[in-house]
Design an enzyme around this catalytic site. Sequence first.
Site, PDB file in Angstrom:
ATOM      1  N   CYS A   1      -1.952 -10.306  -2.706  1.00 53.44           N
ATOM      2  CA  CYS A   1      -0.457  -9.905  -3.564  1.00 53.44           C
ATOM      3  C   CYS A   1      -1.082  -9.833  -5.392  1.00 53.44           C
ATOM      4  CB  CYS A   1       0.221 -10.342  -2.819  1.00 53.44           C
ATOM      5  SG  CYS A   1       1.701 -10.055  -4.199  1.00 53.44           S
TER       6      CYS A   1
ATOM      7  N   CYS B   1       2.898 -12.142  -6.860  1.00 55.72           N
ATOM      8  CA  CYS B   1       2.784 -13.014  -6.138  1.00 55.72           C
ATOM      9  C   CYS B   1       2.265 -13.681  -7.054  1.00 55.72           C
ATOM     10  CB  CYS B   1       2.445 -12.784  -4.844  1.00 55.72           C
ATOM     11  SG  CYS B   1       2.789 -12.411  -3.521  1.00 55.72           S
TER      12      CYS B   1
END
Length: 117
Positions: free
Chosen positions: A30, A33
């Site tokens: 991700c 993230c």
Amino acid sequence: MSLSISEQRFKKDVLESDVPVLVNFWAPWCGVCHLIHPMLVQFHTEFGDRVKLVDINADESLKLASTYRLTTLPTLLLFDGHQVVQRIEGFHGRDTLRNTLSEIAVRYRQDCSIAVP
């Protein structure tokens, strides 16, 4: 610095915590993230004694991901005891996240200041 935990430690480190816990559900693939992680670390540095920060790899914690109905990553859940008091997902930029984290910090800073005689 945040604490990385597994499903096995979730109850002890989150649900039974003496302070509110901001749980960062993330995954290694991700990109967002990784972008928000420095902001979360800064938040924890400033308010670590009032709000604990833990990271949970959603790919390795499928039961928790299912329990809390994660539909997107990153997802941040603020726990106060056994209750989710705030859910943050669908990030629309750093300023939005920064403002949300500031609101959380102010809420718990005020709670602490009210409790002091």
